[in-house]
Each structure stands twice: as C-alpha cells, then as structure tokens.
Design an enzyme around this catalytic site. Structure first.
Site, short mmCIF file in Angstrom:
data_model
loop_
_atom_site.label_atom_id
_atom_site.label_comp_id
_atom_site.label_asym_id
_atom_site.label_seq_id
_atom_site.Cartn_x
_atom_site.Cartn_y
_atom_site.Cartn_z
N ASP A 1 11.80 19.91 33.01
CA ASP A 1 11.22 19.33 31.80
C ASP A 1 12.02 19.70 30.55
OD1 ASP A 1 9.26 18.27 33.37
OD2 ASP A 1 7.63 19.48 32.56
N HIS B 1 5.27 25.70 35.41
CA HIS B 1 4.13 24.81 35.19
C HIS B 1 3.60 24.26 36.51
CE1 HIS B 1 5.21 24.08 30.68
NE2 HIS B 1 4.53 25.20 30.88
N HIS C 1 10.62 25.71 36.76
CA HIS C 1 9.80 26.48 35.82
C HIS C 1 8.39 26.59 36.36
CE1 HIS C 1 9.05 22.33 34.55
NE2 HIS C 1 8.04 22.72 33.78
N ASP D 1 2.32 21.53 37.53
CA ASP D 1 2.72 20.21 38.03
C ASP D 1 4.13 20.21 38.60
OD1 ASP D 1 3.69 20.48 35.33
OD2 ASP D 1 4.01 18.32 35.23
N HIS D 2 4.79 21.37 38.58
CA HIS D 2 6.09 21.51 39.22
C HIS D 2 6.09 22.47 40.41
CE1 HIS D 2 8.63 19.28 36.24
NE2 HIS D 2 7.48 19.39 35.60
N HIS E 1 11.45 24.71 26.60
CA HIS E 1 10.18 24.20 27.12
C HIS E 1 9.32 25.37 27.58
CE1 HIS E 1 7.44 21.34 28.98
NE2 HIS E 1 7.59 21.93 30.15
N HIS F 1 9.90 13.84 35.06
CA HIS F 1 8.86 12.87 34.74
C HIS F 1 9.45 11.49 34.46
CE1 HIS F 1 5.44 15.70 34.20
NE2 HIS F 1 6.40 16.55 33.88
#
Length: 254
Positions: free
Chosen positions: A126, A54, A52, A56-57, A109, A164
C-alpha cells in the site's frame, strides 16, 4: 513465470507468482479463501511474502499455514504480524522457491512497510498505487516521499504490483491536479477499458507512474502550480508539495 492477481474483499489483490515448476509465491493474502480456491485448481504454494501488518494484507496467513504447515513466510520486523515469519529489513535479499528478491524499506503508510523487488516485479503493498499512493497512517510526509522516490528510481519497465484496485479513483484526482497531462489521459482511458472488460488495471509500470502519478511528480511545474493555487502560495519544497497533495487527496470526492 506466471503472474496472477487474485481478487479479495472489495478491492484487494493477492498476488500469485508461479514458476515453471508450478510452485507459487503468495503475496499479501488478506484472506485465505481465494488462495484455497486456486489450490483446488492446482495452485501449489511455496511461500508467502507480507509487505505490512494491516489485516487486509495478512489476515489469511494463519489459515494458509494450517492448510500447509511449515510454509515459509517472509515479513518485515513488526510484532503486529502475529504469525511465524522470517523477519527481513532494508537491503536484505530473500531467496525462496527459486525466486530472489531485494527488500526495500518503505516507511510512510506504516513505519515497518517493505516492498519486494526482483524479476522485473515490485510487490509494494500500500505504498505506491497506480496513479496514487497510500495514506500516511504512521509515517511522515518526508518519509513517504522518500519511499516513493526510491521506487520511482527503479527501472522503467518494472511491473508495479500493488495491493488494491484504486486506479480509476486515483485517476479522478490526478486529472484534477494535471488536467492537461496526455499520458494521464491515455492511462485513464486504458484503465476504464480494462475495468469495463472485467480485468485488473494492474500491474502498471514504473514508467507509467513517472508519467502519470502526481505523487511521483512533485517536481513538475504543473503539479507545483496546482498545489500553489490550493495553498495560496508556492510550497517551500517537494515535501510540502507532497504533503499538501496527500491532504488534498484525503478529502477528495470525485
């Protein structure tokens, strides 16, 4: 094959799947440094999977492409992923570096979130966490419950590789919801021992999550009873049970 979780940021994991030929798939590289450090020890990236949009990915992807120009990147169709990718959708099969995965659409999400399932592994970003699930930033409770239900239907021995290290914080909430669940108690103790030893609590398995994760157990009497006490009345259906669980978790402080 060899599966490794590279720590990133404060609690992210970048998953690395290495084949017998030494070439590796990199999943959700939120930052480049852990992958570059692994390359110094012999890692040979063969492709990147993104679940996805985001940061942080995906945030390390551009730097990895500068280091390895032409490295294949497979991602959901989302213009917010601003690196060159091969875009995929639900039900497609992707083949890369000798690996083959089914793409599973998981709205909730985010609206465009996907997972990659194959070789007994589920890279689910996530959406599904060990003992929890992702926040609903873009999708509806009904969408997220549908996505989780699809994952819960996968083979029991599927290894769940999420994005995570949230297991212990999720366990604190799950034990409030189901304090008398013996499988949850065992999983919590196991996870605590793993963290105390400096090891990841992941991957978990679909069997573990079915037995312990309240967000996959919205049809269980103990979970319905917990939500009923919180609402002051019985939920109308599984979607309402899930929605209230997610609201409860959003404000939960251990």
């Amino acid at each position: 094959m060899n599966l490794q979780a590279l720590p990133a940021f404060s609690d992210n994991y970048i998953w690395v799947l290495t084949g017998n030929d030494g070439r590796a798939l990199i999943v959700d590289p939120g930052e480049a440094a852990p992958v570059l450090a692994a390359a110094e020890q012999g890692l040979q990236p063969a492709g990147i999977l993104l679940t996805h949009h985001h940061h942080d990915h995906i945030g390390g992807t551009a730097a990895l492409l500068r280091r390895w120009p032409g490295l294949p990147v497979i991602a959901p169709a989302d213009e917010r992923i601003d690196v060159p990718t091969h875009r995929v959708g639900d039900g497609e099969r992707v083949a890369i570096a000798g690996w083959e995965f089914e793409v599973i659409a998981l709205p909730g999400h985010t609206v465009s979130h996907v997972a990659f399932f194959g070789h007994g592994l589920l890279f689910c970003g996530d959406t599904l966490f060990s003992l929890g699930c992702g926040r609903l930033f873009e999708g509806s409770p009904a969408q997220m419950l549908g996505s989780l239900s699809r994952l819960a239907a996968l083979p029991a021995d599927t290894r769940v590789c999420c994005g995570h290290e949230y297991t212990l914080s999720n366990a604190a909430f799950a034990r409030v919801v189901e304090p008398d669940n013996p499988a949850l108690r065992r999983r919590t103790e196991q996870a605590q021992a793993m963290r105390d030893a400096g090891h990841p609590t992941l991957p978990s398995t679909i069997a573990d999550e079915r037995a312990c994760n309240p967000f996959l157990r919205v049809d269980q009497p103990a979970v319905i009873a917990a939500v009923t006490r919180r609402l002051g009345n019985a939920p109308d259906d599984a979607v309402e049970t899930f929605a209230e669980l997610r609201r409860w978790k959003d404000g939960f402080v251990a």
